[in-house]
Write a protein that holds these residues in place. Structure first.
Motif, short mmCIF file in Angstrom:
data_model
loop_
_atom_site.label_atom_id
_atom_site.label_comp_id
_atom_site.label_asym_id
_atom_site.label_seq_id
_atom_site.Cartn_x
_atom_site.Cartn_y
_atom_site.Cartn_z
N PHE B 205 -29.79 54.23 101.21
CA PHE B 205 -29.50 53.78 102.50
C PHE B 205 -29.93 54.55 103.57
CE2 PHE B 205 -26.61 51.87 99.32
CZ PHE B 205 -26.83 50.43 99.67
N TYR B 206 -30.80 55.26 103.41
CA TYR B 206 -31.17 56.32 104.67
C TYR B 206 -31.42 55.61 105.74
CZ TYR B 206 -33.89 59.86 106.88
OH TYR B 206 -34.21 60.59 108.01
N LYS B 207 -32.37 54.53 105.74
CA LYS B 207 -32.94 53.89 107.11
C LYS B 207 -31.31 53.58 107.63
CE LYS B 207 -35.02 50.38 107.28
NZ LYS B 207 -36.01 49.43 106.89
N GLN B 208 -30.39 52.60 107.12
CA GLN B 208 -29.22 52.36 107.78
C GLN B 208 -28.39 53.60 108.31
OE1 GLN B 208 -30.67 51.11 105.04
NE2 GLN B 208 -30.39 49.02 104.67
N PHE B 209 -28.34 54.52 107.48
CA PHE B 209 -27.56 55.64 108.10
C PHE B 209 -28.23 56.28 109.10
CE2 PHE B 209 -25.62 56.19 103.45
CZ PHE B 209 -24.52 55.71 103.95
N LEU B 210 -29.45 56.49 109.09
CA LEU B 210 -30.25 57.00 110.49
C LEU B 210 -30.05 56.24 111.58
CD1 LEU B 210 -32.75 58.84 111.10
CD2 LEU B 210 -34.06 56.92 110.94
N VAL B 211 -30.07 54.96 111.28
CA VAL B 211 -30.06 54.05 112.56
C VAL B 211 -28.47 54.01 113.03
CG1 VAL B 211 -30.29 51.72 113.49
CG2 VAL B 211 -31.86 52.51 111.98
N THR B 212 -27.56 53.88 112.16
CA THR B 212 -25.99 53.93 112.71
C THR B 212 -25.92 55.34 113.59
OG1 THR B 212 -25.82 53.98 110.39
CG2 THR B 212 -24.62 52.02 111.46
N SER B 213 -26.45 56.48 113.01
CA SER B 213 -26.17 57.61 113.20
C SER B 213 -26.66 57.65 114.83
CB SER B 213 -26.67 58.94 112.53
OG SER B 213 -25.92 58.82 111.19
N PHE B 214 -27.62 57.34 115.16
CA PHE B 214 -28.20 57.51 116.57
C PHE B 214 -28.07 56.25 117.47
CE2 PHE B 214 -30.35 60.57 113.80
CZ PHE B 214 -30.11 61.87 114.65
N ASP B 215 -28.16 55.24 117.14
CA ASP B 215 -27.94 54.02 118.12
C ASP B 215 -27.12 52.81 117.52
OD1 ASP B 215 -28.28 52.11 120.00
OD2 ASP B 215 -30.48 52.59 120.35
N ARG B 220 -26.38 47.42 114.98
CA ARG B 220 -25.64 46.28 114.97
C ARG B 220 -26.66 44.99 115.12
NH1 ARG B 220 -21.62 47.68 118.13
NH2 ARG B 220 -20.69 48.88 116.88
N VAL B 221 -27.29 45.21 116.14
CA VAL B 221 -28.22 44.04 116.23
C VAL B 221 -29.11 43.74 115.32
CG1 VAL B 221 -30.09 43.29 117.99
CG2 VAL B 221 -28.30 44.35 119.02
N THR B 222 -29.82 44.76 114.59
CA THR B 222 -30.68 44.65 113.58
C THR B 222 -29.84 44.13 112.35
OG1 THR B 222 -30.62 46.87 113.04
CG2 THR B 222 -32.42 45.96 114.38
N GLY B 223 -28.63 43.95 112.22
CA GLY B 223 -28.02 43.43 111.21
C GLY B 223 -27.40 44.49 110.33
N PRO B 225 -24.41 46.78 108.86
CA PRO B 225 -23.08 46.73 109.10
C PRO B 225 -22.57 47.96 109.29
CG PRO B 225 -23.61 46.56 106.72
CD PRO B 225 -24.97 46.65 107.39
N VAL B 226 -22.51 48.32 110.56
CA VAL B 226 -22.08 49.73 111.02
C VAL B 226 -20.82 50.34 110.77
CG1 VAL B 226 -21.74 50.83 113.37
CG2 VAL B 226 -23.59 49.28 113.24
N GLN B 227 -19.82 49.22 110.57
CA GLN B 227 -18.53 49.73 110.33
C GLN B 227 -18.40 50.18 108.82
OE1 GLN B 227 -15.50 50.33 111.70
NE2 GLN B 227 -16.77 49.95 113.49
N VAL B 228 -19.09 49.30 108.12
CA VAL B 228 -19.16 49.66 106.48
C VAL B 228 -19.97 51.03 106.32
CG1 VAL B 228 -20.05 48.77 104.07
CG2 VAL B 228 -19.33 47.17 105.80
N MET B 229 -21.07 51.16 106.92
CA MET B 229 -21.73 52.45 106.98
C MET B 229 -20.79 53.68 107.45
SD MET B 229 -24.29 51.54 105.68
CE MET B 229 -25.61 51.64 104.94
N HIS B 230 -20.27 53.54 108.36
CA HIS B 230 -19.38 54.59 108.93
C HIS B 230 -18.23 54.82 107.87
CE1 HIS B 230 -17.04 56.91 111.73
NE2 HIS B 230 -15.80 56.32 111.37
N TYR B 231 -17.60 53.97 107.40
CA TYR B 231 -16.65 54.20 106.30
C TYR B 231 -17.25 54.71 104.86
CZ TYR B 231 -13.10 52.29 109.46
OH TYR B 231 -12.42 51.97 110.40
N THR B 232 -18.30 54.45 104.65
CA THR B 232 -18.90 54.84 103.43
C THR B 232 -19.35 56.51 103.74
OG1 THR B 232 -20.04 52.96 103.28
CG2 THR B 232 -21.12 54.79 101.69
#
Lengths: 325, 496
Positions: B205-215, B220-223, B225-232
């Motif tokens: 999930f590198y891409k998802q972690f990357l995006v959630t960490s910086f923006d 969220r706009v690109t779909g 799940p920011v909260q799930v990523m954060h808790y993971t």
């Protein structure tokens, strides 16, 4: 389980400490109270400045200062210890600034790097020179407040003497109180609005460093007997509890002192009951007080919030319902 | 933009893991127990460490390196998310969980301790969030609160456990400052599993972690799940803290999270490189800590690991090519020296211009009067020019002649200055007597392409707002005095 948590006995755990062990326990409670008062009052300003974790950092990083002072002076004297702690405290403050300002590392990470490095140096010094330093690793963390009453006494008057650590801590607590009263305006203004402070002729940078210095002094006088954890906790917990109960700074200060007294008194009883670390038990009681305030605070407590929200759901005020025609 | 990076991250870490695996399984042998080491010298200990004969050494080393990797990778995320001190609070908050896990069957069962500690860590993190949301206390106070409260509960429980008949030998107190030598085969297996799981999750999930960490908003706009990523992330952070506990100790785990990651942060601008670097730094400081603590009988591992990490950070802080203090100082110094050289050249040009570019040298005295500086300062500046082949000095260093290079630089600076003044008066409507200060600064940073654009925009004007001639390209190349050029440009203050 039963051997871990002994049954609670009113006579043995509440009355006995004051009938049988009065001579020792009064000093323990006083020590806890002085530590909590001094730390709590300084901690209130740290919290207002959003520097609670700088306090955490400094209370860790005075350790190498104390260890080096021990090694150089071969004594547990007050003066070398204060000097060591002051130097260590200043080094921490400056290190954090330098890392944060001179590189792109953010302040939180800078705090984390600075204090862990200094604390690690302190722990290594202690384990290398354990025989000379007369501190052990665990003692650094949770201290030995139970030994406080048996320390060397200071003869105050003919009939009255106090153990050195309690005496020293008491003086620090009283001086803290005097500072807070005397420089109330300066501390308040520079904590909330550095710009206004400058225009009023208050040197905000000086106040900042003075606060850090005093923090180091407070930490070091508490450190030896109660350990780092009680110091960190008492910097934040009594003040945070008071913040939940009032919005006025003088009231907050008064409540902080009250919380300090309560947690040290209740902590003694908890430690007597569970036979565990006294400093730890005092912090546990301070945490319990915080949780109680969090739930039951009349200002903004969880219960009040819940009731408010429920009212909102149950009876929507009629006058704002708009009926379409 | 970084689609091909996750595989490369995984690749690199895979090699590291293979190397560690070889270290673990490839060496086999029976040697003295670690308990006998107190009566050996430091050198013998070092020798024994490097032969890897002792299983305890291998476990300690492997465990320390694994935890270094895990903490480095997870630490990178909390450093870029500015959550560094959440790691600190989390690592203190696990202590009651460790004690509970120990109480589960009153022995040091790695799995029970792991589960207890993870749960306690997550409750602690959740408590920070709850305090932040439902009171007016700020985040730093909430972190400090949770840290102190949980830790004190843990301390009470540890002291109670030590009172038990089995408790004193339990080694539960080793969790405070860490003892890598206490690691056993089961501990290291658990650490290896957790490290592999962490790396897999990060890789997948590198891409998802990357995006959630910086923006987070964009994510969220690109779909995502920011909260799930954060808790993971928080869950894996708790994993990293917990496996590091035994070797580093509760008090200093946060350093293993923050310091290697912060060092990596100074060395690169890309997250995947930062992850790899942080893993390597973490591994190196872990190995160094295990080695150092092996040298003496009662040396704790954690503090040495932390110092290893701090040394790496210190080196990065000083010597990093982009963000290092020394390089930045050097760049600033060379820039200020260049600015000073250019100012000297400009003054020489002004003196020459004042006497219609008569082909004579300029004396240091004239320059000193022009710049209102002492003769010694001027001489120093002139020697600096000579050192860069911009001028030659004659008459006992009293007269200066520009070289062709020096002349070109001087013309370029004066041109930049005057073009900018003209641009400010013409395009930005700034009064002619207010433009000089601004041009003094900008003249040193205008590049050739900006100059071309300015010239074009100003219709190749020949005079600045004060009526002075702007040196042209031809003058610079020929080395001739600037002359009137035929142009239809109109600048404010043009004399004709």
């Amino acid at each position: 389980m039963s051997e871990l948590i002994p049954p609670f006995d009113w006579q043995q755990h509440v009355i006995a400490p004051w009938t049988e062990g009065f001579g020792a326990n009064i000093w323990i409670v006083l020590m806890g109270f002085f530590v909590a008062t001094a730390c709590g009052l300084v901690g209130n300003y740290l919290m207002m400045r959003r520097m609670a974790l700088v306090g955490d950092a400094i209370s860790h990083s005075v350790l190498p200062g104390i260890a080096i002072a021990f090694l150089l002076s071969h004594s547990r004297g007050t003066v070398p210890m204060f000097i060591g702690a002051l130097v260590a405290g200043m080094i921490t403050t400056i290190l954090i600034e330098v890392i944060h300002k001179k590189s792109r590392v953010k302040q939180d990470a800078a705090i984390g790097i600075a204090f862990t490095t200094l604390f690690a140096i302190g722990v290594i010094l202690i384990s290398l020179y354990a025989s000379q330093v007369d501190l052990d690793q665990e003692c650094v963390l949770y201290g030995e407040i139970a030994f406080v009453p048996f320390g060397e006494p200071v003869q105050l008057t003919d009939a009255f003497s106090a153990p050195v650590p309690v005496f020293r801590m008491g003086i620090v607590a009283v001086i803290t109180l005097i500072f807070v009263v005397l420089f109330y305006k300066q501390l308040l203004v520079s904590s909330f609005d550095a710009g206004l402070a400058t225009s009023l002729g208050i040197n905000a940078t000086f106040v900042h460093y003075a606060l850090m210095c005093w923090l180091s002094i407070t930490v070091v006088s508490a450190f030896e007997s109660v350990g780092a954890i009680l110091v960190i906790a008492m910097l934040i917990l009594p003040g945070a509890t008071a913040f939940l109960l009032s919005h006025r700074l003088p009231v907050i200060h008064a409540l902080t002192v009250l919380m300090a007294a309560l947690s040290s008194l209740l902590g003694l009883h908890l430690a007597t009951w569970l036979d565990c670390s006294m400093a730890g038990a005092m912090v546990v009681m301070a945490s319990v007080l915080f949780v109680l305030a969090w739930i039951f605070s009349p200002l903004d407590g969880l219960l009040v919030r819940w009731v408010r929200q429920r009212k909102l759901h149950l009876e929507p005020p009629e006058e704002i319902i708009v009926v379409p025609k | 933009m970084s689609r091909h990076h996750p595989p490369s991250t995984i690749n690199c870490l895979r090699y590291v893991l293979i190397a560690l695996g070889l270290l673990w399984f490839g060496l086999d042998g029976h040697a003295a127990k670690i308990g006998e080491m107190s009566d050996t010298t430091v050198l013998e200990q070092a020798g024994r460490f490097f032969t890897f004969q002792d299983p305890a050494v291998r476990y300690a080393l492997l465990g320390s390196m694994l935890l270094g990797i895990c903490c480095g990778v997870m630490g990178s995320f909390i450093v870029v998310r500015k959550l560094a001190l959440v790691g600190d609070a989390l690592s203190h908050a696990v202590l009651p969980g460790v004690a509970l896990g120990f109480l589960w069957n009153t022995s040091k069962d790695p799995v029970a301790i792991f589960i207890g500690a993870t749960i306690a860590g997550l409750i602690g993190t959740a408590a920070v969030g709850a305090i932040k949301h439902t009171t007016k206390l700020k985040e730093d106070a909430a972190l400090g609160l949770v840290l102190a409260a949980f830790f004190s509960v843990g301390i009470c429980m540890v002291t109670m456990i030590q009172r038990l008949p089995t408790g004193n030998k339990s080694g539960v107190d080793k969790f405070l400052f860490g003892q890598a030598a206490a690691l056993g085969a089961n501990d290291v297996k658990l650490m290896a599993i957790i490290t592999v799981v962490t790396l897999l999750v990060i890789g997948l999930f590198y891409k998802q972690f990357l995006v959630t960490s910086f923006d987070a908003g964009f994510a969220r706009v690109t779909g995502v799940p920011v909260q799930v990523m954060h808790y993971t992330l928080m869950l894996m952070l708790a994993f990293a803290v917990v496996i590091a506990l035994q070797a580093v100790g509760v008090v200093l785990v946060s350093a293993m999270l923050i310091t290697p990651a912060a060092a990596a942060y100074l060395l690169t601008d890309r997250l995947h490189r930062m992850l790899i670097l942080a893993a390597i730094f973490g591994m190196a400081s872990g190995a160094a800590g295990a080695f150092m603590s092996f040298l003496g009988p009662s040396l704790p591992t954690g503090p040495f690991m932390v110092l290893g990490g701090s040394a790496v950070f210190g080196a990065a802080f000083l010597f990093a090519p982009q963000h290092g203090v020394i390089m930045r100082w050097w760049r600033r110094r060379s820039r200020s020296l260049r600015v000073q050289r250019e100012n000297t050249l400009k003054s020489i040009y002004h003196v020459l211009e004042a006497r219609d570019f008569k082909p004579e040298g300029v004396t240091a005295k004239e320059l000193a009067e022009k710049r209102r500086e002492t003769l010694e300062d001027i001489l120093g500046q002139l020697r600096e020019l000579r050192r860069h082949d911009l001028a030659t000095l004659q008459d006992d260093e009293q007269t200066v002649f520009l070289t062709p290079d020096g002349w070109q630089r001087a013309c370029a600076i004066v041109r930049n200055h005057r073009l900018w003044e003209l641009y400010l008066t013409n395009a930005a409507q700034v009064a002619a007597d207010h433009v000089h200060e601004d041009a003094e600064k900008i003249e040193h940073v205008l590049g050739e392409d900006v100059v071309r654009q300015l010239e074009k925009r100003l219709n190749y004007a020949t005079h600045d707002p004060h009526g002075k001639l702007i040196p042209g390209e031809a003058d610079m190349l020929r080395g001739s005095a600037p002359s009137e050029r035929i142009t239809d440009a109109v600048g404010y203050g043009k004399r004709t």
